[in-house]
Design an enzyme around this catalytic site. Structure first.
Site, PDB file in Angstrom:
ATOM      1  N   ASP A 264     -14.025  15.141 -17.528  1.00  0.00           N
ATOM      2  CA  ASP A 264     -14.014  16.128 -18.597  1.00  0.00           C
ATOM      3  C   ASP A 264     -12.873  15.739 -19.540  1.00  0.00           C
ATOM      4  OD1 ASP A 264     -14.498  18.205 -20.304  1.00  0.00           O
ATOM      5  OD2 ASP A 264     -14.658  19.724 -18.747  1.00  0.00           O
TER       6      ASP A 264
HETATM    7  C1  BGC Z   1     -15.707  20.806 -21.967  1.00  0.00           C
HETATM    8  C2  BGC Z   1     -16.920  19.925 -21.767  1.00  0.00           C
HETATM    9  C3  BGC Z   1     -17.266  19.237 -23.057  1.00  0.00           C
HETATM   10  C4  BGC Z   1     -16.058  18.441 -23.526  1.00  0.00           C
HETATM   11  C5  BGC Z   1     -16.282  17.672 -24.790  1.00  0.00           C
HETATM   12  C6  BGC Z   1     -14.554  20.056 -22.618  1.00  0.00           C
HETATM   13  O1  BGC Z   1     -13.573  20.947 -23.017  1.00  0.00           O
HETATM   14  O2  BGC Z   1     -15.303  21.354 -20.737  1.00  0.00           O
HETATM   15  O3  BGC Z   1     -17.993  20.698 -21.297  1.00  0.00           O
HETATM   16  O4  BGC Z   1     -18.401  18.446 -22.896  1.00  0.00           O
HETATM   17  O5  BGC Z   1     -14.979  19.324 -23.726  1.00  0.00           O
HETATM   18  O6  BGC Z   1     -16.357  18.527 -25.880  1.00  0.00           O
END
Ligand code: BGC
Length: 718
Positions: A264
């Protein structure tokens, strides 16, 4: 493609000598992908391999320029193709060609209980991704709904592992048919936003395998997802984006995942752990430059001095190359299409089928609106719900609000609109008080009220980074609805929400509809259900409890939520959602699987082709379902299994099958379920294996988890 195949045969005359130009194997589409991966890997320098293991911008991974291996572009996900941002900042690029179709929130997709729609959802989304030249869609999310306070419930597929598993598989297949990867998230036990970056989840192996992992496993083994995103939280003390047990042992070991694990964004915290514990691509780390990422220069240094063996980087590079070959280097993939009427129609069909009719006293719905005066009240009636929510936020080419949809569908009615409440305000301040009073007055003068409220995508509601503070509707809506209902007995409440909410006014309103977040066609879909053009057939993928404490995660008897800031213990264990409510014999406000129709369905007597099941056998249960009303409609026939004589605590019953059947008035169809020992099994943590115990099992068939129409008892013999 043809030119490449001809290349080996092209002889070039150079200086009097004949040289045969060989196509490198990695460029030859006709060869097996593994051979191409190995060939590319053999040509790469150490630096080039390391460059595949981390982002080179917010959403892009470098390919290998020298070899003509293209970059990999990722994009959120999961409800539409998010607008472009800058190379290296979260600011929107303000492009004019990136306004997408918004598909319904995943909780609404789950509420359709229709895997066919999930396939269509994925296919259309994948086409949008292709058109935008994105190779990896960051989604879908399948974290289990443990608490209705979770700010990201709208991005997930409900509280039941079987339902989520059935719904996620076709979504993946639909997206990946386009040569676009899904990145199933957030692996694993990421069930709250509160303290999400540091919380260590303590959960039993049994709950892990029975509740929190099955949808991920299905995503890998049945859906064949090409990538997976590690979550922010910790499990057994280690962050999930580089967690040896989750990634190496379970995902890649037990399940045989051959794709790439993506962290993530900012979920990576240590070079050695990231290198050795199964992470393949580090994304979103805040560093001065991408070279400072944990899996960039620091990783290269440890590889060079021999502290980390070369095979570690080879293994990561292999996985990333495989992902690139499947996506950005796949020349056979279709071109896609973007923001089309066809996609809007798909979004609408999904939104319509996901709408759940919770209550309909005296058949107030569908509406008879000839020359009616309708008061539409509530901020959500006139708000674009694709905006906000965090990473799932979308910039759309079109979003039909509920008010616009209602106006378009009921041109003969006189429609007045009052906002009634103002998001951001908790109490009835002077400014908001005026709105409140005007709304109640409009309700008094109308023949009918359509109240459209619920949560929204603001922080603290259905949005990333924070959870809700309680189960009640925000901005003093409960009081407003009570006053409206007192002023007009024909009140329909429509809730746009990604979570269960309390309804202290439930006895005072005649109809309640949950429409989730419906995407581009939300308003048209809602109006179609209110008018009866579409007969509602959605069913709740989550339980709506009366009180928060009625759920395991919040119960004084077990629950621990949100933990102490560093640790959260899942003492509710396998008893999540209806499993807890049924164990405690607590009646919910609306149960898992509930949803009404404008017609009625009768269930016949179930038949089984055998009454004893053996380890390698199966039993077919068939049951006739008849539409006994005057309208065509669809019923979700649900099969639950209960173990009568278990040696360990087990849920009263668990969902193990469902079928959605469309029936004309008077029509009967036979629905079949195949029951195998797997459906009777629990996870035996000591033996690290699934186990069905000999004895009697109830197979219960019904219209919801509480509305069981028929049961049969079978025996299992080892
Ligand atoms: C989220 C993800 C997301 C990523 C990219 C993170 O803060 O938890 O679900 O895909 O950001 O935007």
């Amino acid at each position: 493609m043809k030119i490449i195949r001809l290349l080996p045969m092209l002889a070039l005359l150079l200086g009097g000598r004949t040289v045969v130009a060989q196509t490198p194997a990695y460029l030859d589409d006709s060869l097996p992908i593994e051979q191409r991966v190995e060939d590319a890997l053999a040509r790469m320098t150490l630096e080039e391999k390391v460059a595949l293991c981390h982002g080179q911008s917010k959403f892009c991974v470098a390919g290998v320029k020298r070899l003509g291996i293209p970059e990999l572009w990722m994009n959120d996900g999961p409800h539409g193709m998010k607008a472009d941002i800058h190379w290296d900042s979260w600011e929107y690029a303000k492009a004019t060609n990136d306004s997408c179709t918004a598909f319904p929130a995943l909780v609404g997709l789950a509420a359709t209980w229709n895997p066919e729609l999930s396939l269509r959802y994925g296919r259309a989304l994948g086409e949008e991704a292709r058109y935008r030249k994105k190779d990896v869609v960051l989604g879908p999310g399948v974290n289990i709904y443990r608490t209705p306070l979770n700010g990201r419930s709208f991005e997930y597929m409900g509280e039941d592992p079987y339902l989520a598993a059935q719904m996620v598989v076709p979504y993946i297949q639909g997206v990946q048919q386009n040569g676009v990867a899904t990145c199933v998230k957030h692996f694993a036990v990421n069930n709250q936003e509160a303290d999400r970056l540091k919380t260590d989840v303590v959960v039993s192996d049994r709950a892990l395998y029975e509740i929190y992992l099955p949808a991920f496993r299905a995503a890998v083994q049945q859906g064949g997802t090409w990538s997976i995103m590690g979550s922010y939280n910790r499990f057994e003390g280690t962050h999930c984006s580089h967690n040896d047990r989750l990634l190496n042992k379970i995902l890649k070991g037990e399940w045989g995942f051959d794709g790439a694990v993506v962290s993530d964004w900012g979920g990576t915290h240590d070079t050695r752990e990231a290198a050795l514990n199964g992470l393949d691509i580090e994304m979103g780390t805040h560093a001065k430059s991408y070279a400072d990422n944990y899996l960039a220069d620091p990783f290269l240094a440890l590889l060079k001095n021999g502290e980390i063996p070369q095979r570690v980087v080879d293994e990561k590079a292999r996985r990333v190359l495989r992902l690139i070959l499947r996506t950005s280097m796949n020349r056979a993939r279709p071109w896609g299409s973007f923001a089309t009427e066809e996609h809007a129609a798909e979004a609408r069909a999904i939104a319509e089928e996901g709408i759940v009719l919770l209550k309909n006293e005296g058949g107030l719905l569908p509406l008879e609106t000839k020359k009616m005066r309708i008061a539409v009240i509530g901020e959500n009636a006139d708000k674009r719900m694709s905006e906000g929510g965090g990473s799932a936020e979308l910039k759309v080419w079109r979003e039909i609000t509920p008010l616009a949809g209602i106006r378009a569908r009921f041109p003969e009615a006189e429609i007045v609109y009052e906002r009634g409440y103002v998001s951001g305000y908790k109490g009835v301040t002077q400014a908001v008080g005026g709105q409140h009073a005007r709304a109640v007055e409009a309700a008094r003068k109308a023949d009918l009220v359509i109240y459209v409220g619920g949560l929204n995508k603001e922080r603290g509601q259905d949005s990333e980074q924070a959870d809700r503070s309680d189960l009640y509707l925000p901005y003093n809506q409960d009081r407003l609805i009570g006053d409206i209902a007192a002023a007009n007995k024909n009140t329909v409440v429509v809730l746009l929400t990604g979570n269960a909410v309390a309804m202290p006014w439930i006895d005072r309103v005649r109809s309640v509809v949950v429409a989730w977040y419906g995407g581009s066609e939300a308003g048209n879909a809602l109006a179609a259900v209110l008018s009866g053009d579409v007969n509602p057939s959605g069913k709740l993928p989550v339980s709506f409890p009366v009180r928060l404490e009625d759920l395991g995660a919040h119960s004084p008897l077990a629950g621990e939520y949100p933990g102490d800031g560093t640790t959260v213990r899942y003492n509710d264990d396998i008893f999540v959602g209806y499993r807890w409510l049924e164990k405690q014999a607590v009646r919910p406000l609306f149960c898992f699987g509930h949803g009404l129709s404008y017609t009625t369905f009768a269930y016949g007597k179930p038949r089984v082709d055998a009454s004893t099941l053996r380890p390698d056998g199966r039993i077919v249960l068939s049951i006739d379902v008849t539409n006994t009303g005057a309208r065509a409609g669809a019923e979700v026939v649900q099969l639950y299994v209960g173990d009568r004589e278990a040696s360990i605590p087990r849920p009263v019953k668990e969902l193990k099958g469902f079928r959605k059947v469309s029936l004309a008035p008077g029509e009967t169809r036979t629905v079949e379920f195949v029951v195998t020992p797997e459906a009777l099994s629990f996870y035996d943590a000591e033996r690290h294996a699934w186990k069905a115990e000999a004895g009697q099992f109830d197979l219960s068939v019904g219209s919801s988890s509480a509305d069981i129409r028929r049961s049969v008892t079978i025996r299992y013999e080892e």
